[in-house]
Each structure stands twice: as C-alpha cells, then as structure tokens.
Scaffold this active site. Structure first.
Site, PDB file in Angstrom:
ATOM      1  N   SER A 147       0.827  -1.203   0.000  1.00 26.24           N
ATOM      2  CA  SER A 147       0.000   0.000   0.000  1.00 26.24           C
ATOM      3  C   SER A 147       0.870   1.265   0.000  1.00 26.24           C
ATOM      4  O   SER A 147       1.612   1.481  -0.947  1.00 26.24           O
ATOM      5  CB  SER A 147      -0.955  -0.065   1.207  1.00 26.24           C
ATOM      6  OG  SER A 147      -1.817   1.019   1.222  1.00 26.24           O
ATOM      7  N   SER A 148       0.823   2.081   1.034  1.00 22.77           N
ATOM      8  CA  SER A 148       1.704   3.250   1.082  1.00 22.77           C
ATOM      9  C   SER A 148       3.167   2.822   0.950  1.00 22.77           C
ATOM     10  O   SER A 148       3.974   3.493   0.305  1.00 22.77           O
ATOM     11  CB  SER A 148       1.490   4.006   2.400  1.00 22.77           C
ATOM     12  OG  SER A 148       2.248   5.180   2.413  1.00 22.77           O
TER      13      SER A 148
END
Ligand SMILES: *[C@@H]1O[C@H](CO)[C@@H](O)[C@H](O)[C@H]1NC(C)=O
Length: 303
Positions: A147-148
C-alpha cells in the site's frame, strides 16, 4: 621469548575480537531493534532492523516498508521477512513513517528526488548504513512494501535505482503519481488513488527517470501485485505502474512475453515481460494483496 610472543599474539587477537564484538553488539540479533544513528536522516524517519541470528558473510538486505496507519513493528509482525531473513541470510530493514496517520511521503518534491531530503532519502541512508556496518552485498539489496509502502517501493526504485537489484510492490501507484501540486509532504492525491491519472508508458517512464536525472545505470527488476477489487488505490493504478516500469526497463508495454492464467494461484494472472518485469493481477482481491514471501525470495534471487 616464546611466552612473550604468545602473550603478544593473544593481545592482538583480543583486540581484533574486541572490535568485532563491539560491532555485533550494536544491534542484537533475532529481534526487532531500533537503530538511533544511521547517518543523515533529513526526514526524521525512525529505523528498525532485524539481524538474523544465523547471520552469515555478505548478507543481502531487504527493505520492508509498511502500509498507511502501520509502523515498523506492525510490518515486522505482519510480514514474513524476519523469518525469511533467518533462512536466506539477509538483514531486514523496517523504516517507520514519521507522519501522523503514518502514511509515507510519496507526494513532495523532496521525496521524489534523489538525495532530495525526504523520506526516501532517509530510507536510502538506512541502506547505506547497513551495507557499511555489516559488509552486506551491494548487489543484493531489495525493496518491498504494501500500500503506502508499495508506493514508496516504486519511489525508491525510481529515485535510488543504483541501490536496488529488485523490488516487489504490493498494491501501490506509479512513482510520482501521488505528486502534490501544493508541495504537501505526505499528501493524499485523490485523482491518483481513484485511478484517474493515466498516461503513456513514455510519460510514466520520464516521471520515474526525472527523479534521478543523471543516472545511466540499470534499474531494479520489478514485480507488481494489484487486486482487481482494490477500493483504496483503484485497479487502473496496476496498468499505470506496469506502463512505467515497462518503459524504464525497456519493454514494449503492449507486447508482454507471456500471460499466465491462474498463476501463481487460482484467480491470479501473471504477465511476464521478461526477467526484469512481471505483473500479477489478483482477481477479486481487495486492498492489499497478501504478501507471498517465498515468491519474493525467488524474485530477489535469494531462493
Ligand atoms: C495528483 O497527481 C498528479 C500526477 O500524478 C498531478 O498531476 C496532480 O496535480 C496531483 N493533484 C494534486 C491535487 O496535487
């Protein structure tokens, strides 16, 4: 005379052994440890590290970057890299985001530039410190994240290509896609997250190359995972990321070498461009795609 020589020799050995043990005592093996001073840390990013109990010569390095709302500790607990480190002789680096909400800064000009002083710069310096402290193999440095952390994996590969041999991206966006016009650090870019930022392979490639403009060496081999039911970083980000790395790595985006259904598991489709680029699209999987640690080891050439 002989006694004197023996005493002298053992004094030398004590000295050598002494300095070796000072180094190995710096970070305890077999558990997650914070490293306080890893050199220049322009973005104030805390560094955590897992040194395997079974550490051998010239270890590899895997940088494992956590998701939004995560921490180094959470990713250490929730990912397989520490166990794999024992098996495959690598040191795992877990950076911890310094931002409230603890997403990574993948939006500011500082982080999107080689030695620009952002989060990516601090993470790169963690790698340099670890190479230096442990005599790690500079040809075996890898980066991965979810994700991030996946967005940051793409940023690391674009802004510090000289550091990494390969990367694996679990549900991210192309490097530069989260760019903030207003210069926000750790900003959220809605149009990118919603899959509305679409461009040609060339434009995406230029975006990546612009992060380290003088660089003429090789780029890391990239493996990109994305779920078709991702409601946070919408699925078009998969195609845009594949365009970016196809261009950077010299592949024709429209002509992959092979498309393999139900690979590596039922419902996943693997698109192979060549030894340096693979995409894995996970049908029906949301945000984020589960980590496949053994496959990562194969992609990194460690298994
Ligand atoms: C979001 O990122 C794109 C590039 O991917 C950029 O063109 C756009 O201006 C950004 N949006 C904001 C609000 O900064």
């Amino acid at each position: 005379m002989r006694a004197l020589l023996t005493a002298f020799t053992s004094a030398i050995f004590a000295l050598v052994a002494g300095s070796a043990s000072i180094q190995s005592r710096q970070v305890a093996a077999g558990s997650l440890q914070q490293v306080q001073n890893y050199g220049d840390n322009p973005a104030g990013v805390p560094m955590y590290i897992y040194v395997p109990r079974s550490l051998g010569d010239s270890p590899a390095i895997v940088v494992a970057i956590h998701y939004c709302t995560g921490t180094a500790q959470a990713y250490y607990n929730g990912s397989p890299y520490a166990q794999l480190a024992e098996q495959y002789n690598f040191i795992a680096i877990y950076p911890s985001s310094p931002h409230s909400g603890t997403c990574w800064d993948v939006s500011s000009q500082q982080t999107l530039a080689h030695n620009g002083g952002g989060d990516s710069n601090s993470i790169a310096n963690m790698v340099t410190w670890t190479l230096d402290q442990y005599g790690a193999d500079p040809a075996k440095v890898f980066v991965t994240g979810s994700s991030s952390g996946a967005m940051m994996t793409n940023v690391m590969a674009a802004a510090y290509p000289e550091l990494f041999a390969a990367g694996t991206v679990y549900s991210g966006v192309p490097a530069g896609c989260f760019y903030s016009q207003s210069g926000a650090v750790d900003g959220w870019n809605n149009s990118c997250a919603n899959g509305q930022v679409q461009a040609s392979p060339q434009v995406w490639g230029d975006t990546a190359r612009a992060m380290d403009p003088g660089y003429e060496g090789a780029y890391p081999a990239m493996q990109i995972y994305h779920g078709s039911a991702d409601g946070t970083l919408l699925p078009p980000n998969y195609d845009e990321t594949m365009k970016q790395w196809a261009d950077v790595l010299g592949y024709e985006y429209g002509s992959p070498e092979a498309t393999e259904q139900n690979t590596p598991q039922n419902g996943y489709t693997t698109t192979v461009y060549g030894p340096k680029l693979e995409g894995i699209y996970a049908q029906g999987v949301g945000h984020t795609v589960p980590i496949r640690g053994d496959d990562d080891m194969r992609w990194f050439g460690l298994a």
